[in-house]
Design a protein around this motif. Structure first.
Motif, PDB file in Angstrom:
ATOM      1  N   ASN A   1      -6.478  -0.774  -2.573  1.00  0.00           N
ATOM      2  CA  ASN A   1      -5.197  -0.257  -2.074  1.00  0.00           C
ATOM      3  C   ASN A   1      -4.955  -0.503  -0.595  1.00  0.00           C
ATOM      4  OD1 ASN A   1      -4.011   1.001  -4.474  1.00  0.00           O
ATOM      5  ND2 ASN A   1      -5.788   2.358  -4.404  1.00  0.00           N
TER       6      ASN A   1
ATOM      7  N   LEU B   1      -0.969  -1.644   1.418  1.00  0.00           N
ATOM      8  CA  LEU B   1       0.270  -0.874   1.408  1.00  0.00           C
ATOM      9  C   LEU B   1       1.241  -1.355   2.488  1.00  0.00           C
ATOM     10  CD1 LEU B   1       1.928   1.385   0.200  1.00  0.00           C
ATOM     11  CD2 LEU B   1       0.739   3.007   1.696  1.00  0.00           C
TER      12      LEU B   1
ATOM     13  N   ARG C   1       3.216  -4.059   1.168  1.00  0.00           N
ATOM     14  CA  ARG C   1       4.099  -3.660   0.079  1.00  0.00           C
ATOM     15  C   ARG C   1       5.376  -2.991   0.572  1.00  0.00           C
ATOM     16  NH1 ARG C   1       2.091  -2.923  -5.282  1.00  0.00           N
ATOM     17  NH2 ARG C   1      -0.030  -3.690  -5.544  1.00  0.00           N
TER      18      ARG C   1
ATOM     19  N   TRP D   1       9.107  -2.787  -1.063  1.00  0.00           N
ATOM     20  CA  TRP D   1       9.635  -1.541  -1.623  1.00  0.00           C
ATOM     21  C   TRP D   1      11.033  -1.255  -1.086  1.00  0.00           C
ATOM     22  CZ3 TRP D   1       5.414   2.849  -1.970  1.00  0.00           C
ATOM     23  CH2 TRP D   1       4.396   2.428  -2.846  1.00  0.00           C
TER      24      TRP D   1
ATOM     25  N   PHE E   1       7.056   5.062 -10.091  1.00  0.00           N
ATOM     26  CA  PHE E   1       6.128   4.019  -9.678  1.00  0.00           C
ATOM     27  C   PHE E   1       5.600   4.261  -8.257  1.00  0.00           C
ATOM     28  CE2 PHE E   1       5.948   0.146  -7.050  1.00  0.00           C
ATOM     29  CZ  PHE E   1       4.787  -0.413  -7.555  1.00  0.00           C
TER      30      PHE E   1
ATOM     31  N   ARG F   1       3.268   7.388  -7.931  1.00  0.00           N
ATOM     32  CA  ARG F   1       1.918   7.137  -8.434  1.00  0.00           C
ATOM     33  C   ARG F   1       1.120   6.268  -7.469  1.00  0.00           C
ATOM     34  NH1 ARG F   1       2.124   6.240 -14.981  1.00  0.00           N
ATOM     35  NH2 ARG F   1       2.940   8.306 -15.505  1.00  0.00           N
ATOM     36  N   HIS F   2       1.767   5.230  -6.966  1.00  0.00           N
ATOM     37  CA  HIS F   2       1.044   4.326  -6.075  1.00  0.00           C
ATOM     38  C   HIS F   2       0.615   5.035  -4.787  1.00  0.00           C
ATOM     39  CE1 HIS F   2      -0.047   0.169  -4.945  1.00  0.00           C
ATOM     40  NE2 HIS F   2       0.091   0.651  -3.729  1.00  0.00           N
TER      41      HIS F   2
ATOM     42  N   ARG G   1      -2.300   7.504  -5.515  1.00  0.00           N
ATOM     43  CA  ARG G   1      -3.553   6.772  -5.741  1.00  0.00           C
ATOM     44  C   ARG G   1      -4.082   6.180  -4.441  1.00  0.00           C
ATOM     45  NH1 ARG G   1      -0.882   4.245 -11.153  1.00  0.00           N
ATOM     46  NH2 ARG G   1      -1.528   5.891 -12.599  1.00  0.00           N
ATOM     47  N   THR G   2      -3.176   5.710  -3.585  1.00  0.00           N
ATOM     48  CA  THR G   2      -3.608   5.191  -2.292  1.00  0.00           C
ATOM     49  C   THR G   2      -4.179   6.306  -1.430  1.00  0.00           C
ATOM     50  OG1 THR G   2      -1.940   3.433  -2.407  1.00  0.00           O
ATOM     51  CG2 THR G   2      -2.862   3.917  -0.246  1.00  0.00           C
TER      52      THR G   2
END
Length: 281
Positions: free
Chosen positions: A157, A160, A163, A167, A187, A190-191, A194-195
């Motif tokens: 991860n 980010l 990303r 996003w 989405f 959750r990401h 988790r990160t």
């Protein structure tokens, strides 16, 4: 500082234990799994190397009418755009046939990439630890055992920051309706959770895939971020279509996580799709 939940998810040797099992699939979802298992060989034939389940269904926590079917497919060669269209069509057909699921998501990669040095601590780890074998030879036999260390945190991860601009583009390009925004909120929620979890995973020294527990673990190490992480965990399961939520993710929680992640673990090695500007699932 609040005390995090007791670590778990490791085997007696300190490696991350593989989660999920076909034996854990709830009865309501077994026909869905059987349909996917039967139809994947029809789509790919001899090019299919192996297929896996991941997510709530093989963990036994799926909810009828709310959970999706998550598939991971390895081909003997690199997938093409036609292959991706084919798995999307398969997913749409299965989703339409079985009301107990809320969508089908399929990750599709070539065997060589999954076993490559570049992916050993990302996609390789994902297959070996988070995927349940469904068809074919299990790639986990060719992969190492994994510990919840900083290397794993970085390579799963640690991208980010790369990303976030994508996003923002996705948010800008999404239809301005509650219905259209909900999948994006789900989405990104959750990401981010988790990160946040993998940010502190080496200090916690354990593994979990439960979003609420992930948020609690990270929040115990970063109390000032505990409340937004808990909210994101809730929206990961029960998304809203509020544009302010998405704005907070790309303007506040996301940038903080990206900066802290780089400070603690470093930055994930770029992938070909990063250099080409493509979107990684």
């Amino acid at each position: 500082m609040p005390r995090p939940p007791a670590p778990h998810g490791l085997d007696p040797f300190g490696h991350i234990a593989r989660e999920g099992s076909l034996a854990h699939v709830p009865a309501a979802f077994r026909p869905v799994v059987a349909a996917a298992r039967d139809r994947l060989p029809e789509v790919f034939g001899a090019r299919l190397h192996s297929a896996y389940l991941y997510g709530s269904i093989p963990r036994g926590t799926a909810l009828v009418g709310r959970s999706d079917l998550d598939l991971f497919v390895a081909l003997r060669d690199e997938p093409t755009d036609a292959d991706r269209d084919a798995v999307r069509a398969l997913g749409a057909a299965v989703d339409g046939e079985f009301p107990q699921i809320d969508g089908v998501g399929t990750l599709l990669y070539g065997r060589d990439r999954l076993l490559s040095e570049l992916e050993r601590y990302d996609l390789g780890w994902f297959v070996a630890c988070l995927c349940t074998p469904l068809l074919g030879e299990d790639l986990a036999a060719h992969l190492p055992r994994y510990r919840p260390d900083s290397l794993l945190a970085r390579e799963t991860n640690g991208d980010l920051a790369r990303r976030l601009p994508r996003w923002r583009e996705r948010i800008a390009g999404t239809e301005d309706t509650e219905t259209a925004r909900r999948p994006l909120v789900r989405f990104m929620s959750r990401h981010l959770v988790r990160t946040g979890f993998t940010l502190v995973m080496p200090r916690w020294n354990g593994w979990t895939s439960d979003l609420r527990e992930m948020a609690e673990v990270c929040g115990a190490f970063y109390p000032e971020r505990a409340a937004p992480l808990r909210t994101a965990a809730r929206y990961g399961s029960e998304p809203v279509g509020d544009p302010e939520v998405l704005r907070s993710y790309v303007d506040d929680l996301g940038p903080w996580l990206a900066e802290e992640y780089a400070r603690v673990h470093g930055v994930k090695a770029p992938r070909p799709e990063d250099r080409q500007g493509a979107r990684r699932p």
